[in-house]
Design an enzyme around this catalytic site. Structure first.
Site, mmCIF file in Angstrom:
data_model
loop_
_atom_site.group_PDB
_atom_site.id
_atom_site.type_symbol
_atom_site.label_atom_id
_atom_site.label_comp_id
_atom_site.label_asym_id
_atom_site.label_seq_id
_atom_site.Cartn_x
_atom_site.Cartn_y
_atom_site.Cartn_z
ATOM 1 N N LYS A 1 -9.395 16.487 4.822
ATOM 2 C CA LYS A 1 -9.997 15.253 4.294
ATOM 3 C C LYS A 1 -11.197 14.819 5.128
ATOM 4 O O LYS A 1 -11.858 13.833 4.797
ATOM 5 C CB LYS A 1 -8.944 14.142 4.243
ATOM 6 C CG LYS A 1 -7.842 14.460 3.221
ATOM 7 C CD LYS A 1 -6.782 13.361 3.168
ATOM 8 C CE LYS A 1 -5.524 13.807 2.460
ATOM 9 N NZ LYS A 1 -5.368 13.252 1.118
ATOM 10 N N ASN B 1 6.005 7.073 -6.391
ATOM 11 C CA ASN B 1 6.461 7.566 -5.094
ATOM 12 C C ASN B 1 7.318 6.491 -4.448
ATOM 13 O O ASN B 1 7.129 5.307 -4.731
ATOM 14 C CB ASN B 1 5.261 7.811 -4.178
ATOM 15 C CG ASN B 1 4.552 9.104 -4.491
ATOM 16 O OD1 ASN B 1 5.172 10.087 -4.883
ATOM 17 N ND2 ASN B 1 3.247 9.111 -4.320
ATOM 18 N N PRO C 1 -7.573 11.520 -8.438
ATOM 19 C CA PRO C 1 -8.584 11.672 -7.390
ATOM 20 C C PRO C 1 -7.967 11.410 -6.024
ATOM 21 O O PRO C 1 -7.049 10.584 -5.902
ATOM 22 C CB PRO C 1 -9.618 10.588 -7.731
ATOM 23 C CG PRO C 1 -8.948 9.651 -8.666
ATOM 24 C CD PRO C 1 -7.834 10.393 -9.329
ATOM 25 N N ASP C 2 -8.449 12.106 -5.012
ATOM 26 C CA ASP C 2 -8.005 11.843 -3.635
ATOM 27 C C ASP C 2 -8.897 10.724 -3.098
ATOM 28 O O ASP C 2 -10.060 10.945 -2.722
ATOM 29 C CB ASP C 2 -8.124 13.110 -2.790
ATOM 30 C CG ASP C 2 -7.509 12.914 -1.409
ATOM 31 O OD1 ASP C 2 -7.661 11.816 -0.841
ATOM 32 O OD2 ASP C 2 -6.870 13.846 -0.912
ATOM 33 N N ILE C 3 -8.363 9.524 -3.103
ATOM 34 C CA ILE C 3 -9.156 8.325 -2.763
ATOM 35 C C ILE C 3 -9.716 8.442 -1.346
ATOM 36 O O ILE C 3 -10.906 8.239 -1.103
ATOM 37 C CB ILE C 3 -8.292 7.056 -2.917
ATOM 38 C CG1 ILE C 3 -7.728 6.972 -4.341
ATOM 39 C CG2 ILE C 3 -9.100 5.805 -2.580
ATOM 40 C CD1 ILE C 3 -6.670 5.902 -4.544
ATOM 41 N N LYS D 1 7.250 3.501 -26.797
ATOM 42 C CA LYS D 1 8.377 4.065 -26.053
ATOM 43 C C LYS D 1 8.824 5.390 -26.682
ATOM 44 O O LYS D 1 9.005 5.463 -27.900
ATOM 45 C CB LYS D 1 9.516 3.038 -26.074
ATOM 46 C CG LYS D 1 10.641 3.405 -25.155
ATOM 47 C CD LYS D 1 11.713 2.334 -25.149
ATOM 48 C CE LYS D 1 12.935 2.833 -24.424
ATOM 49 N NZ LYS D 1 14.081 1.964 -24.594
ATOM 50 N N ASP E 1 0.186 12.103 -6.752
ATOM 51 C CA ASP E 1 -0.791 13.204 -6.820
ATOM 52 C C ASP E 1 -1.227 13.474 -8.259
ATOM 53 O O ASP E 1 -2.333 13.941 -8.493
ATOM 54 C CB ASP E 1 -0.187 14.472 -6.217
ATOM 55 C CG ASP E 1 -0.030 14.329 -4.703
ATOM 56 O OD1 ASP E 1 -0.908 13.702 -4.091
ATOM 57 O OD2 ASP E 1 0.984 14.816 -4.152
ATOM 58 N N LYS F 1 -4.259 18.093 7.277
ATOM 59 C CA LYS F 1 -4.770 17.039 6.380
ATOM 60 C C LYS F 1 -5.991 16.356 6.978
ATOM 61 O O LYS F 1 -6.933 16.010 6.272
ATOM 62 C CB LYS F 1 -3.685 15.983 6.166
ATOM 63 C CG LYS F 1 -2.966 16.198 4.854
ATOM 64 C CD LYS F 1 -1.868 15.213 4.636
ATOM 65 C CE LYS F 1 -0.825 15.894 3.783
ATOM 66 N NZ LYS F 1 0.342 15.089 3.524
ATOM 67 N N PHE G 1 -2.814 8.562 6.391
ATOM 68 C CA PHE G 1 -1.402 8.679 6.755
ATOM 69 C C PHE G 1 -0.878 10.000 6.219
ATOM 70 O O PHE G 1 -1.291 10.439 5.144
ATOM 71 C CB PHE G 1 -0.591 7.514 6.166
ATOM 72 C CG PHE G 1 -0.513 6.339 7.098
ATOM 73 C CD1 PHE G 1 -1.635 5.567 7.349
ATOM 74 C CD2 PHE G 1 0.682 6.008 7.733
ATOM 75 C CE1 PHE G 1 -1.569 4.486 8.221
ATOM 76 C CE2 PHE G 1 0.756 4.932 8.608
ATOM 77 C CZ PHE G 1 -0.368 4.171 8.848
HETATM 78 O O1 C5P Z 1 -2.823 14.462 0.586
HETATM 79 P P1 C5P Z 1 -1.759 13.504 0.970
HETATM 80 O O2 C5P Z 1 -1.268 12.689 -0.159
HETATM 81 O O3 C5P Z 1 -0.612 14.077 1.693
HETATM 82 O O4 C5P Z 1 -2.496 12.569 2.043
HETATM 83 C C1 C5P Z 1 -2.028 11.346 2.390
HETATM 84 C C2 C5P Z 1 -3.166 10.440 2.744
HETATM 85 O O5 C5P Z 1 -4.174 10.485 1.739
HETATM 86 C C3 C5P Z 1 -2.739 8.997 2.776
HETATM 87 O O6 C5P Z 1 -3.585 8.340 3.694
HETATM 88 C C4 C5P Z 1 -2.981 8.532 1.352
HETATM 89 O O7 C5P Z 1 -3.150 7.137 1.269
HETATM 90 C C5 C5P Z 1 -4.243 9.277 0.998
HETATM 91 N N1 C5P Z 1 -4.341 9.659 -0.429
HETATM 92 C C6 C5P Z 1 -5.298 9.093 -1.252
HETATM 93 N N2 C5P Z 1 -5.415 9.458 -2.549
HETATM 94 C C7 C5P Z 1 -4.619 10.422 -3.060
HETATM 95 C C8 C5P Z 1 -3.625 10.999 -2.250
HETATM 96 C C9 C5P Z 1 -3.528 10.595 -0.940
HETATM 97 O O8 C5P Z 1 -6.032 8.209 -0.780
HETATM 98 N N3 C5P Z 1 -4.750 10.750 -4.322
#
Ligand code: C5P
Length: 396
Positions: free
Chosen positions: A341, A209, A305-307, A288, A278, A337, A323
């Site tokens: 979350k 990203n 995983p969504d940390i 390679k 994501d 969001k 954020f």
């Molecule tokens: O779901 P989204 O990516 O839009 O949400 C953004 C927020 O979630 C940010 O605070 C980002 O650091 C956190 N995040 C995370 N792990 C992910 C995706 C997003 O901690 N896999």
């Protein structure tokens, strides 16, 4: 202008690092501080008063009996007007004199007569720094609540290598800013993620990203200055580590996830600033990928995983801040969001307002409503956000 209106007496003592004090004056003035320079006789052998006068825009004092002070009370008048006395460089001799309460020149007298805090940035040969007499003096100064900045290790003007180098002017500025920052997060442990993640396709290619890491690093610095113990888990970025911050470098979202989950249960506040990818590549190649294999390489993606959501779901979850970088519909997406979350505070920003640059515009969404912050430098926004977090976590 983080030091606007702050009155700093900068004492300069004799040592080769005195030339760096000129740069320090410039940095302090640029941040809005009113700087009054006082030099020892020894310092004037290295840099002239004219240099400091030109940079500070004020007359420089060296002499206890300076006729410019109508009441002959320069030591009292100058130090009583100050919010802080900073001595940089502070020579071994000067430390010895202050540790023993001596008042044998203007600067030492000002220090003895002060009713404001004192910070010193020692600079001397490594043997002088290690000498038991200096060790004793430094211990005494610490016991007397004098802040000791540094010294750093490294190459010295005498050609030797060791501890005794004065901190760089930027590092001293950072300490001064920290000194003036209210300790809203004192005693709190704060963990944050910053920068992008990098998901390998093969050993040289990957998915990532756009994220400079600047907002996260500015927040880490502001949190540290507000008294928090800060751990920064950073994806690949080209930024220096803020002073006093523990940094853990990671590359992929899984690395970041592991580094965060190992620590999240032991912190008070978690801030997810990282732009986490994501998806990662399920079938990353060990070698390679070659173009001449025919066809487009099949890249299989799996969700990362969504940390942040995972940290927020912990039984003993820290106070979580997320954020939301959006390209449109900021309010709607950010609020959604925050609910999804299950976090108390989300910080929204429009990608077109701040990506990669030094400035940004933020909108804070929490249970009390919407709080827009006007456009400003990321360092300023970081301080405002830390203040907001400090207010929300104050009684926890
Ligand atoms: O779901 P989204 O990516 O839009 O949400 C953004 C927020 O979630 C940010 O605070 C980002 O650091 C956190 N995040 C995370 N792990 C992910 C995706 C997003 O901690 N896999």
């Amino acid at each position: 202008m983080e030091l606007k209106g702050k009155r700093v007496v900068l004492g300069v003592t004799g040592g080769i690092a005195a030339y760096k004090a000129a740069e320090l004056v410039r940095l302090l003035v640029r941040q809005g501080a009113e700087v009054q320079v006082a030099m020892t006789e020894g310092a004037s052998h290295f840099v002239t008063a004219t240099t400091f006068q030109a940079l500070s825009g004020r007359p420089v004092f060296t002499d206890q009996w300076d006729a410019r002070m109508p009441n002959a009370m320069a030591h009292i008048d100058l130090s009583r007007q100050a919010d802080l006395i900073l001595v940089a460089p502070a020579s071994a001799d000067f430390l010895a004199r202050v540790a023993n309460g001596m008042a044998d020149d203007l600067l030492a007298t000002m220090v003895l007569a002060r009713d404001c805090p004192l910070l010193v940035a020692p600079a001397m040969n490594r043997q002088m720094w290690e000498n038991p007499a200096t060790r004793r003096n430094v211990a005494q100064l610490q016991a007397d609540d004098v802040g000791i900045l540094g010294p750093a290790c490294g190459e010295q003007a005498c050609g030797e290598v060791g501890a005794g180098r004065m901190l760089e002017p930027e590092e001293i500025l950072d300490e001064v800013q920290s000194f003036f920052t209210p300790k809203l997060l004192a005693g709190k442990k704060l963990l944050l993620t910053a920068g992008p993640t990098f998901e390998a396709i093969d050993p040289v290619r990957g998915i990532t990203n756009l994220s400079s890491g600047r907002m996260g690093f500015a927040l880490a610095r502001a949190a540290r200055q507000a008294g928090a113990e800060v751990t920064l888990v950073s994806g690949p970025v080209a930024l220096p580590t803020p002073a006093g911050v523990e940094r853990i470098d990671v590359r992929s979202a899984l690395d970041m996830h592991a580094a965060v989950m190992a620590r999240a249960g032991a912190v008070d506040i978690f801030v997810g600033v990282a732009a986490v990818a994501d998806y990662r590549v399920a079938n990353a190649a060990d070698h390679k990928l070659k173009k001449d294999l025919g066809g487009v390489p099949p890249i299989e993606l799996v969700e990362n995983p969504d940390i942040l959501a995972e940290v927020a779901a912990l039984a003993e979850a820290p106070f979580c801040v997320g954020f939301a970088a959006e390209s449109r519909n900021l309010d709607e997406y950010a609020q959604a969001k925050r609910r999804k979350k299950n976090i108390p505070l989300i910080v929204g920003n429009l990608i077109q307002d701040g990506f990669g640059g030094d400035d940004n515009r933020l909108v804070l969404f929490d249970e009390n409503g919407v709080h827009p912050l006007p456009p400003a430098a990321k360092s300023v926004l970081a301080r405002q956000l830390i203040e907001h977090i400090g207010q929300l976590t104050g009684n926890k």
